[in-house]
Every structure is written in structure tokens, then in C-alpha cells.
Design a protein around this motif. Structure first.
Motif, mmCIF file in Angstrom:
data_model
loop_
_atom_site.group_PDB
_atom_site.id
_atom_site.type_symbol
_atom_site.label_atom_id
_atom_site.label_comp_id
_atom_site.label_asym_id
_atom_site.label_seq_id
_atom_site.Cartn_x
_atom_site.Cartn_y
_atom_site.Cartn_z
ATOM 1 N N LEU A 132 0.677 -1.177 -0.059
ATOM 2 C CA LEU A 132 -0.012 -0.130 0.148
ATOM 3 C C LEU A 132 0.889 1.233 0.098
ATOM 4 C CD1 LEU A 132 -2.882 1.304 0.096
ATOM 5 C CD2 LEU A 132 -2.782 1.166 2.600
ATOM 6 N N GLU A 133 1.970 1.076 0.594
ATOM 7 C CA GLU A 133 2.863 2.255 0.894
ATOM 8 C C GLU A 133 3.366 2.575 -0.607
ATOM 9 O OE1 GLU A 133 7.146 3.581 3.082
ATOM 10 O OE2 GLU A 133 6.945 1.668 1.824
ATOM 11 N N ALA A 134 3.911 1.616 -1.142
ATOM 12 C CA ALA A 134 4.331 1.726 -2.567
ATOM 13 C C ALA A 134 3.513 2.379 -3.694
ATOM 14 C CB ALA A 134 5.118 0.376 -3.141
ATOM 15 N N ASN A 135 2.246 1.706 -3.660
ATOM 16 C CA ASN A 135 1.182 2.340 -4.483
ATOM 17 C C ASN A 135 0.914 3.725 -3.997
ATOM 18 O OD1 ASN A 135 0.994 0.072 -5.698
ATOM 19 N ND2 ASN A 135 -1.265 -0.189 -5.479
ATOM 20 N N LEU A 136 0.715 4.282 -3.019
ATOM 21 C CA LEU A 136 0.351 5.708 -2.586
ATOM 22 C C LEU A 136 1.457 6.581 -2.969
ATOM 23 C CD1 LEU A 136 -1.099 5.113 0.991
ATOM 24 C CD2 LEU A 136 -2.159 5.998 -1.098
ATOM 25 N N ILE A 137 2.812 5.856 -2.676
ATOM 26 C CA ILE A 137 4.048 6.873 -3.259
ATOM 27 C C ILE A 137 3.784 7.262 -4.622
ATOM 28 C CG2 ILE A 137 6.338 7.043 -3.687
ATOM 29 C CD1 ILE A 137 6.701 5.660 -0.940
ATOM 30 N N LYS A 138 3.622 6.101 -5.533
ATOM 31 C CA LYS A 138 3.374 6.354 -6.907
ATOM 32 C C LYS A 138 2.208 7.028 -7.252
ATOM 33 C CE LYS A 138 2.196 3.636 -11.146
ATOM 34 N NZ LYS A 138 3.568 3.983 -11.899
ATOM 35 N N ARG A 139 0.987 7.108 -6.692
ATOM 36 C CA ARG A 139 -0.154 7.680 -6.905
ATOM 37 C C ARG A 139 -0.043 9.325 -6.656
ATOM 38 N NH1 ARG A 139 -6.021 7.155 -3.808
ATOM 39 N NH2 ARG A 139 -7.189 8.882 -5.207
ATOM 40 N N HIS A 140 0.668 9.540 -5.323
ATOM 41 C CA HIS A 140 0.714 10.875 -4.843
ATOM 42 C C HIS A 140 2.173 11.649 -5.361
ATOM 43 C CE1 HIS A 140 -3.261 10.520 -3.196
ATOM 44 N NE2 HIS A 140 -2.711 9.525 -2.399
ATOM 45 N N ARG A 141 3.132 10.893 -5.249
ATOM 46 C CA ARG A 141 4.371 11.346 -5.635
ATOM 47 C C ARG A 141 4.784 12.477 -4.552
ATOM 48 N NH1 ARG A 141 6.301 9.108 -9.714
ATOM 49 N NH2 ARG A 141 8.230 10.351 -9.733
ATOM 50 N N PRO A 142 4.836 12.071 -3.346
ATOM 51 C CA PRO A 142 4.877 13.129 -2.133
ATOM 52 C C PRO A 142 6.340 13.686 -2.139
ATOM 53 C CG PRO A 142 4.039 10.803 -1.240
ATOM 54 C CD PRO A 142 4.544 10.760 -2.736
ATOM 55 N N ARG A 143 6.085 15.024 -1.727
ATOM 56 C CA ARG A 143 7.577 15.790 -1.938
ATOM 57 C C ARG A 143 8.544 15.213 -1.168
ATOM 58 N NH1 ARG A 143 7.705 21.972 0.067
ATOM 59 N NH2 ARG A 143 9.969 22.434 -0.309
ATOM 60 N N TYR A 144 8.341 14.681 0.064
ATOM 61 C CA TYR A 144 9.690 14.472 1.050
ATOM 62 C C TYR A 144 9.610 12.860 0.841
ATOM 63 C CZ TYR A 144 8.788 19.047 2.833
ATOM 64 O OH TYR A 144 8.807 20.178 3.032
ATOM 65 N N ASN A 145 9.232 12.125 0.060
ATOM 66 C CA ASN A 145 9.621 10.592 -0.077
ATOM 67 C C ASN A 145 10.709 10.509 -1.093
ATOM 68 O OD1 ASN A 145 6.509 9.919 0.894
ATOM 69 N ND2 ASN A 145 7.813 8.485 1.282
ATOM 70 N N ASP B 153 -3.605 3.314 -11.244
ATOM 71 C CA ASP B 153 -3.661 4.933 -10.989
ATOM 72 C C ASP B 153 -4.900 5.594 -10.927
ATOM 73 O OD1 ASP B 153 -2.548 7.258 -11.225
ATOM 74 O OD2 ASP B 153 -2.572 7.788 -13.411
ATOM 75 N N PRO B 154 -5.614 5.504 -9.739
ATOM 76 C CA PRO B 154 -6.848 5.925 -9.319
ATOM 77 C C PRO B 154 -6.720 7.503 -9.465
ATOM 78 C CG PRO B 154 -5.794 5.301 -7.171
ATOM 79 C CD PRO B 154 -4.741 4.746 -8.429
ATOM 80 N N GLU B 155 -8.069 7.888 -9.823
ATOM 81 C CA GLU B 155 -8.200 9.454 -9.969
ATOM 82 C C GLU B 155 -8.320 10.038 -8.211
ATOM 83 O OE1 GLU B 155 -12.047 9.816 -11.944
ATOM 84 O OE2 GLU B 155 -11.099 9.172 -13.840
ATOM 85 N N SER B 156 -8.203 11.282 -8.296
ATOM 86 C CA SER B 156 -8.151 11.841 -7.124
ATOM 87 C C SER B 156 -9.917 11.998 -6.654
ATOM 88 C CB SER B 156 -7.732 13.472 -7.176
ATOM 89 O OG SER B 156 -7.843 13.963 -6.045
ATOM 90 N N GLY B 157 -9.958 11.913 -5.516
ATOM 91 C CA GLY B 157 -11.486 11.758 -4.738
ATOM 92 C C GLY B 157 -12.235 10.435 -5.146
ATOM 93 N N SER B 158 -11.334 9.325 -5.454
ATOM 94 C CA SER B 158 -11.926 8.090 -5.610
ATOM 95 C C SER B 158 -11.687 7.239 -4.180
ATOM 96 C CB SER B 158 -11.321 7.016 -6.593
ATOM 97 O OG SER B 158 -11.664 7.949 -7.883
ATOM 98 N N THR B 159 -12.678 6.306 -4.012
ATOM 99 C CA THR B 159 -12.554 5.487 -2.871
ATOM 100 C C THR B 159 -11.742 4.232 -3.530
ATOM 101 O OG1 THR B 159 -14.808 5.968 -1.946
ATOM 102 C CG2 THR B 159 -13.667 3.927 -1.417
ATOM 103 N N VAL B 160 -10.863 3.867 -2.685
ATOM 104 C CA VAL B 160 -9.837 2.750 -3.292
ATOM 105 C C VAL B 160 -9.643 1.811 -2.397
ATOM 106 C CG1 VAL B 160 -7.426 2.463 -3.974
ATOM 107 C CG2 VAL B 160 -8.508 4.684 -4.687
ATOM 108 N N PHE B 161 -9.505 0.516 -2.874
ATOM 109 C CA PHE B 161 -9.292 -0.698 -2.005
ATOM 110 C C PHE B 161 -8.225 -1.437 -2.752
ATOM 111 C CE2 PHE B 161 -14.068 0.291 -2.310
ATOM 112 C CZ PHE B 161 -14.279 0.496 -0.956
ATOM 113 N N GLY B 162 -7.554 -2.193 -1.960
ATOM 114 C CA GLY B 162 -6.239 -2.880 -2.408
ATOM 115 C C GLY B 162 -5.142 -2.258 -1.502
ATOM 116 N N PRO B 163 -4.010 -2.813 -2.231
ATOM 117 C CA PRO B 163 -3.730 -3.313 -3.557
ATOM 118 C C PRO B 163 -3.894 -4.938 -3.355
ATOM 119 C CG PRO B 163 -1.511 -3.066 -2.210
ATOM 120 C CD PRO B 163 -2.658 -2.389 -1.638
ATOM 121 N N PHE B 164 -3.993 -5.325 -4.330
ATOM 122 C CA PHE B 164 -4.067 -6.682 -4.875
ATOM 123 C C PHE B 164 -2.860 -7.457 -5.432
ATOM 124 C CE2 PHE B 164 -8.405 -4.792 -4.398
ATOM 125 C CZ PHE B 164 -8.694 -5.460 -3.210
#
Length: 582
Positions: free
Chosen positions: A82-95, A122-133
Motif C-alpha cells: 500500500l505504501e508503494a502504491n500511494l507513493i506512486k499515486r501521490h508522488r509526495p514531496r518528502y519521499n 492509477d486511481p483518480e483524485s477523490g475516488s474510494t480505493v481498495f487494495g492493493p491486490f
């Protein structure tokens, strides 16, 4: 936030594994994973960063954050994914971010008035997301079962907004057609809620209706339907357990060592991965990372690289590193999935680490090629190239290939192929193939990232056909003509030297697209009949060799007796029959 605010927020958190995010409004500043969410978040108040030093980067991040959000997971492995997917999705400044990262699929319920359900990376902003699988095929089966029971739409926004009557999905029971008001919003939202409860762990909202329908089908003696529902039910019942097993576990079959080296030279940190099997080096990769600090520590680079890389790569038996990665939970996670993490001090393992360090310091040839190619063509980048080719036999068994290269290396999991309209029109065939890709991309039905460049196998004619088929899809497209190996662009033609690395890169993409198209064509061609099937002495294997040797029935027809008998399995009598009957 200050240290006290972080400490108070940590006191409210669970002691379970999961992922935390530091937020500045809607903007994600930092994503991290934790074996114990409370202890990890508290460490930002008590100790600064994960290695114990209160760095300026962490102080800045905490100071800018307004809120901390967490997501609890069942296992450390799921937290890592989940961390890897969130980093890919949001591309946080401090990661520290792996630039060429991949991720596992998610299930997305979009934020529309009538939400769309889809499997995506690559989910859209504002979506409800389940996973990763981890198993895309399994999650797609479950999503189809959910749509079959609850009728959530799967179409793109473009198709949804242009409907004036229900589509085929409505006719076959996969959608309740909110696009044409066949269902009211209150009922549709209730169905969305049932789907959310399923992914929240309430498996019965799907298994119960499936079981009832299966029993009804069996009672009505619709045994094929009942068997299909039984298989779907079995897949759904095992889904929740399978989704929790986020990454590979130790299975006793791995016999692989990955050796990592780090270089901080240049503008971006680089990690080299040497792969050894049975004591022999069998592969080498090189990856770059985006870092918020000008010169991060090697331990920080390794700590960021390991979870992001192994969220999408097979785990080895042993990982050798030049130093201990930052983040104590990394070692415990790897130990939990049966992987030994070592920092060798001497011996052969230390020699391998030295070799990996040298590889990390070497320029990446493939990325040099892509950078040079982009500069020569005047485009932003050529990191991700998609190649296209068409193969057919005199307009029969027409197929198209779509291959993908990333940083000069084939990404075979992203390859696609397609049957095309049977016509002996090379330009029309190429237009149909590229048009299919463009339509899928613009409709949001292709989960692959946007390419930097499209490469067409052919010359001016194929290039013009491909450009016309883009239909507004804004991607640069060029062609590579076989005869003279000239690079054809909309504006000019390049005649690069035969030893030019830029040309070699394009040739690799073109040749792979050709290979993939021919391979598929042979498979399709073997499934159709030809005049060769009517000739005594020509069986399936001989037919395949003849078509492979001469390219088409017409080629066999014009071949001499000597040429025919040079084909394995063709004697003089068979050659004579071929000549007479064709």
C-alpha cells in the motif's frame, strides 16, 4: 504541526501495522509504513526520522503538515504494498521515490454522482480505493461478479455522458444503466454501499446472492450456468484471504541472490541490482530515484528503494547491501517473508557488493539512449516507447502487435496484441491498430501509463495512417523504415549512422514489435485453412514450415522445385503436387 501535536495524534492511533500519511490539506507530503502505527508516528515527535536523527527534511515536513491519516492493514506485507502504491499515486514531496516503479492493481470506485468501478493502478483524485491486490486476474473476476450482482457501471466518463440508450452491459446484466435513468440515484448508491461493504470484509453481500443463483440454476437443470457460478463463488470466497497475502512468501523454491549497489554521483541517486542464481550472475538492472534532499544518505536511498522495488519484483532468497537500509521494519518484513538481508564485510559476498557499487556508478547506457533520442527528435522524453507492427498473409489472419520499452528495456507485461479486420491494406491495418490504442487511452480503458513516443514499423504511408488514427491523442509518433533504416517523422527524415545508439534503440523496439506480431500471426494462421490443406502430403507442420519459409501461399506458388524440396518434409512428389495444384 509541532512535536506535541504529533504526539497527541499518535496516542489515538492503533498499534497495528499500516500506512500513515502526513497531509497539508489535500496535498500528501509524506507516506510511510509501520509495523506499529502508534510507535512509528510518535517517533516523528520523539526522534525525528526513522534512523533517529532529526534531519532538516523531517522538521520541514512535520512543520508543513496539518493532519496525519492512517490506514490499518492486516499484515506488514500489505502495508509495504500500500505504501508503494500511494507513493506512486501521490508522488509526495518528502519521499525518496523510485522513478521507474510499478505497482499492484487497486479497485477504484470513482467520486462521480454514479460511481464507476474499475481495476486500475492509477486511481483518480477523490475516488474510494481498495487494495492493493497481487492477482489482477482474480480481482477482475471478483469485480465482474460484483457488477453481475449489483450492476455498477464500468464505462468511461466519455461513453457514460454520450449514451442515449442502454449499452450491451445493460442487456447482459452487468450494469443497471444509470446513464439513461434506468435506475434512480438512491438505489444505485445503495448498490455502491454493498460493494464497499464487500471490500470492507463483509463477503456475504456477494457470496449469498451468488450461492442463491447457483442453487436456482442447478434446480432448473442449467448445469453449465451453475458450474460457472460455482467457480465464481469459489474465487470470491478465497479472495479476502488471498488479498491479505500481499507479496511473495518463502516457498522453498527461490534460489536467487540480489546484490544492491548505490551511487550518489550526479543529479539523482542510482541503485544497481545484480541478480545471481546458482552462484552465477544472470542479470543487471539500474534504477534512479527522485530524492527531496540534494545528497541523501545511502541508507536512506536503500530504505526507500527496497519496499518500492520489491512491491513489484519477485523476492530472492538473499539481499546483499553495502550498508543497513534505513527503516527497522524493512529487515523484519523481509525476515517475515523468508528473505535474508545481509551487509557482508568480507569474502565473495563483499566482492559482489563491490561489483554492484561499480555498476551503480556506471552511466546507464539505456537511459543515455533515451535521453539522446528525445533530444534528437525534439520531444520531452523517450523513456517509455510503444512499438506497433502488423502481420498477415495476403490480407488473411491479420494481427497487430503493441510492445512497450521502458528505459530501453522490454516491459513484456505491458505487451498487447489484437486481431484486425481481414484486408490486404497495410496502411488501413496500421490505422486500425493505432486507432484502437488511442481510443482505449482516451476512454480510460487502458491501465498502462501514457507513452512518451510511438514507433511505427514502416515508412511515410504507415506514419500518416497512424497519425490520422490518433484522433486527438497527443503522443509523438515516428516510423522506422526497414529498407534503409531511416527514421521518418512528420517533419523530416533522419539518416543516422548504423552504429548510432539512438538508432539501435529504435531498431530493438521495431524488431520486437515485428517478432511479437509474427508470433501471433503464426498462431492465428494455424487456426485457419489455406489451399495447402487440400494437397496430399502437406500436413500442419509442413504447411507451417512452407508458410514460414515463403511467407504466403502465393510465395509457395511461385517457388521452384528446388526451393520447395529444401523445406524439411517436402520431397519431389510433394513438390510436384504443390506446383501442379497451386
Amino acid at each position: 504541526m509541532d512535536s506535541e501535536a504529533v504526539r497527541q495524534r499518535a496516542n489515538d492511533l492503533p498499534t497495528e501495522p499500516g500506512v500513515y500519511q502526513f497531509l497539508d490539506g489535500d496535498r500528501v507530503l509524506y507516506v510511510g509504513k509501520a509495523v506499529d502505527l502508534r510507535d512509528r508516528v510518535r517517533s516523528y515527535a520523539d526522534h525525528g526520522d526513522v534512523s533517529g536523527s532529526r534531519s532538516e527534511r523531517i522538521r520541514q515536513m512535520v512543520a508543513h503538515a496539518r493532519e496525519i491519516e492512517v490506514a490499518v492493514t492486516e499484515t506488514e506485507s500489505q502495508a509495504l504494498l500500500l505504501e508503494a502504491n500511494l507513493i506512486k499515486r501521490h508522488r509526495p514531496r518528502y519521499n525518496v521515490r523510485l522513478k521507474d516503479d510499478k505497482s499492484y492493481p487497486l479497485v477504484e470506485l470513482t467520486g462521480h454522482e454514479f460511481p464507476q468501478i474499475r481495476v486500475t493502478r492509477d486511481p483518480e483524485s477523490g475516488s474510494t480505493v481498495f487494495g492493493p491486490f497481487t492477482d489482477r486476474g482474480q480481482v477482475e473476476s471478483v469485480v465482474k461478479a460484483l457488477r453481475d450482482v449489483y450492476g455498477l457501471r464500468g464505462c468511461s466518463d466519455h461513453k457514460y455522458s454520450t449514451r442515449d440508450r442502454p449499452c450491451l452491459d445493460y442487456d447482459i446484466g452487468l450494469c443497471t444503466a444509470p446513464c439513461t435513468d434506468e435506475i434512480d440515484r438512491e438505489s444505485y448508491v445503495a448498490d455502491v454501499g454493498a460493494v464497499e461493504r464487500f471490500f470492507g470484509g463483509e463477503t456475504g453481500v456477494l457470496t449469498d446472492p451468488l450461492r442463491r443463483e447457483m442453487e436456482a440454476a442447478a434446480e432448473a437443470e442449467r448445469f453449465e450456468r451453475a458450474a460457472n457460478l460455482r467457480d465464481t463463488l469459489s474465487a470470491v470466497e478465497s479472495f479476502q484471504d488471498a488479498s491479505a497475502a500481499a507479496v511473495n512468501t518463502a516457498d522453498g523454491t527461490r534460489r536467487q541472490t540480489d546484490v544492491l549497489g548505490v551511487s550518489l554521483a550526479g543529479d539523482e541517486p542510482t541503485v544497481a541490482v545484480l541478480r545471481a542464481e546458482g552462484g552465477q550472475l544472470v542479470g543487471r538492472e539500474q534504477h534512479t530515484l527522485d530524492a527531496p534532499e540534494a545528497v541523501p544518505e545511502p541508507a536512506t536511498v536503500l530504505g526507500a528503494f527496497l519496499p518500492q522495488y520489491y512491491a513489484a519484483a519477485d523476492l530472492p532468497d538473499v539481499i546483499l547491501c553495502p550498508e543497513q537500509p534505513a527503516g527497522g521494519d524493512i529487515e523484519s518484513w523481509l525476515e517475515g517473508v523468508g528473505v535474508a538481508l545481509r551487509v557482508p564485510g568480507a569474502g565473495r559476498e563483499a566482492t559482489l557488493v563491490d561489483l554492484a557499487m561499480k555498476n551503480a556508478s556506471r552511466p546507464a547506457r539505456d537511459r543515455d539512449e533515451t535521453t539522446a533520442l528525445a533530444a534528437a527528435l525534439g520531444i520531452d522524453a523517450a523513456t517509455r516507447i510503444e512499438g506497433f507492427d502488423v502481420s498477415h498473409t495476403q490480407g488473411r489472419s491479420v494481427v497487430g502487435s503493441n510492445v512497450v520499452f521502458v528505459d530501453g528495456t522490454p516491459e513484456k507485461s505491458a505487451y498487447r496484441r489484437r486481431r484486425l479486420t481481414e484486408t490486404n491494406d497495410d496502411y488501413g491495418n496500421m490505422a486500425e491498430l493505432v486507432g484502437w490504442r488511442a481510443q482505449r487511452a482516451q476512454a480510460g480503458n487502458d491501465d498502462r501509463p501514457q507513452p512518451d513516443l510511438l514507433l511505427i514499423d514502416g515508412g511515410h504511408g504507415q506514419l500518416d495512417a497512424a497519425r490520422d488514427a490518433l484522433d486527438g491523442w497527443d503522443v509523438p509518433v515516428i516510423a522506422l523504415a526497414k529498407a534503409e533504416e531511416r527514421v521518418v517523422t512528420p517533419d523530416r527524415t533522419y539518416n543516422w549512422p548504423s552504429d548510432d545508439p539512438k538508432l539501435h534503440l529504435l531498431q530493438r523496439v521495431r524488431d520486437e514489435a515485428h517478432r511479437f506480431a509474427v508470433q501471433y500471426h503464426e498462431t492465428v494462421r494455424d487456426d485457419v485453412s489455406t489451399p495447402l490443406d487440400e494437397i496430399s502430403g502437406v500436413g500442419p507442420e509442413t504447411r507451417k514450415r512452407l508458410l514460414g519459409r515463403f511467407g504466403s501461399v502465393e510465395g509457395v506458388r511461385t517457388a521452384s522445385t528446388d526451393e520447395l524440396t529444401s523445406v524439411e518434409g517436402v520431397g519431389e512428389k510433394t513438390a510436384t503436387r504443390l506446383t501442379d495444384q497451386l
